[in-house]
Enzyme design. Sequence first.
Site, PDB file in Angstrom:
ATOM      1  CG  ASN A  52      -1.692   1.283   1.382  1.00  0.00           C
ATOM      2  OD1 ASN A  52      -1.801   2.046   0.432  1.00  0.00           O
ATOM      3  ND2 ASN A  52      -2.241   1.515   2.566  1.00  0.00           N
ATOM      4  CD1 TRP A  53       3.496   1.157  -3.019  1.00  0.00           C
ATOM      5  CD2 TRP A  53       3.281   2.353  -4.909  1.00  0.00           C
ATOM      6  NE1 TRP A  53       4.167   0.488  -4.019  1.00  0.00           N
ATOM      7  CE2 TRP A  53       4.045   1.205  -5.189  1.00  0.00           C
ATOM      8  CE3 TRP A  53       3.009   3.251  -5.940  1.00  0.00           C
ATOM      9  CZ2 TRP A  53       4.546   0.934  -6.472  1.00  0.00           C
ATOM     10  CZ3 TRP A  53       3.505   2.978  -7.211  1.00  0.00           C
ATOM     11  CH2 TRP A  53       4.269   1.835  -7.466  1.00  0.00           C
TER      12      TRP A  53
ATOM     13  CG  HIS B 207      -6.002   1.875   4.920  1.00  0.00           C
ATOM     14  ND1 HIS B 207      -5.597   2.822   5.827  1.00  0.00           N
ATOM     15  CD2 HIS B 207      -4.951   1.039   4.750  1.00  0.00           C
ATOM     16  CE1 HIS B 207      -4.337   2.567   6.182  1.00  0.00           C
ATOM     17  NE2 HIS B 207      -3.928   1.495   5.542  1.00  0.00           N
TER      18      HIS B 207
ATOM     19  CD  GLU C  16      -3.207   5.572   6.561  1.00  0.00           C
ATOM     20  OE1 GLU C  16      -3.166   5.651   5.323  1.00  0.00           O
ATOM     21  OE2 GLU C  16      -2.285   5.068   7.247  1.00  0.00           O
TER      22      GLU C  16
ATOM     23  CD  GLU D  52      -3.808  -2.577   7.130  1.00  0.00           C
ATOM     24  OE1 GLU D  52      -2.679  -2.769   6.684  1.00  0.00           O
ATOM     25  OE2 GLU D  52      -4.449  -1.540   6.884  1.00  0.00           O
TER      26      GLU D  52
ATOM     27  N   GLY E 266       1.942   2.264  10.637  1.00  0.00           N
ATOM     28  CA  GLY E 266       2.870   3.377  10.487  1.00  0.00           C
ATOM     29  C   GLY E 266       3.542   3.799  11.785  1.00  0.00           C
TER      30      GLY E 266
ATOM     31  CB  SER F  27       4.739  -1.761  11.944  1.00  0.00           C
ATOM     32  OG  SER F  27       4.303  -0.416  12.109  1.00  0.00           O
TER      33      SER F  27
HETATM   34  C1  PEP Z   1      -0.980   0.145   5.827  1.00  0.00           C
HETATM   35  O1  PEP Z   1      -1.039   1.338   5.557  1.00  0.00           O
HETATM   36  O2  PEP Z   1      -1.858  -0.612   5.376  1.00  0.00           O
HETATM   37  C2  PEP Z   1       0.115  -0.327   6.661  1.00  0.00           C
HETATM   38  C3  PEP Z   1       0.076  -1.548   7.118  1.00  0.00           C
HETATM   39  O3  PEP Z   1       1.124   0.563   6.907  1.00  0.00           O
HETATM   40  P1  PEP Z   1       2.535   0.253   7.651  1.00  0.00           P
HETATM   41  O4  PEP Z   1       3.045  -1.058   7.092  1.00  0.00           O
HETATM   42  O5  PEP Z   1       3.402   1.396   7.292  1.00  0.00           O
HETATM   43  O6  PEP Z   1       2.238   0.136   9.095  1.00  0.00           O
END
Ligand code: PEP
Length: 248
Positions: free
Chosen positions: A9-10, A95, A97, A166, A172, A210
């Site tokens: 996931n950019w 997601h 966010e 998640e 993040g 992460s």
């Molecule tokens: C994500 O945004 O889906 C995610 C898992 O981010 P990160 O790996 O940076 O925690």
Amino acid sequence: MKQKLIVGNWKMNGSLAANAALLQAIKQGLPADNKAGVAVAAPAAYLAQVQAELAGSAIGVGAQDVSQHEQGAFTGEVSAAMLKEFGVRYALVGHSERRQYHGETDAVVAAKAQAALSKGITPIVCVGETLAEREAGQTEAVVKRQLAAVIHQVGHCVSELVVAYEPVWAIGTGKTATPEQAQSVHAVLRAQLAAASAQADRVPLLYGGSMNAANAAQLLAQVDIDGGLIGGAALKAPDFLTIVAAAQ
Ligand code: PEP
């Protein structure tokens, strides 16, 4: 053994030049006998570029969101039919966010999953609890409520989903769920899917939060963890490739 799936996931990162370099490095670094499914979820503005760069490769094109609406007066939104024209195979929905900064409710997330499915795009349904919810002992209830909304909406298409657990506190932040913490939530989600569909075993359950080159192997070794949704580490080809290597 079930094929594992690793999706980058950019988020809102990249540029034409950076994307080209990243995709070249990933394509070149993938082992010829790679057994994992691999995809990248790029910003909508770059989908044409990503589609062109990945043409002829086994790496799938993903989107980070999809409109719940089919077409019309929804300024700024991108429909599933539009995504489909750019070869999009997966779309993230829900997601954290998007839930947090764009007010997406469970009902909106479910409608987005349905919109993706209706055009042959696999929704990657993201669920996860905040730190406050975990500390209040609500993890299970939260992820089950989030997933239930989607299950209810998509009916017999449950087995066409991908689900990503998640934990919001791990996204993040560099704080990863332990393999045991992740596995125990994945087992809950697996049971919920099994109650909804005889083919629930087909649904890849990804862990995200992460995940990185150092911790991927341990997480991916858990019985109900079928892959990863990778944020930060997906922007560095060597790290992303190490995660893919751990998913063989
Ligand atoms: C994500 O945004 O889906 C995610 C898992 O981010 P990160 O790996 O940076 O925690």
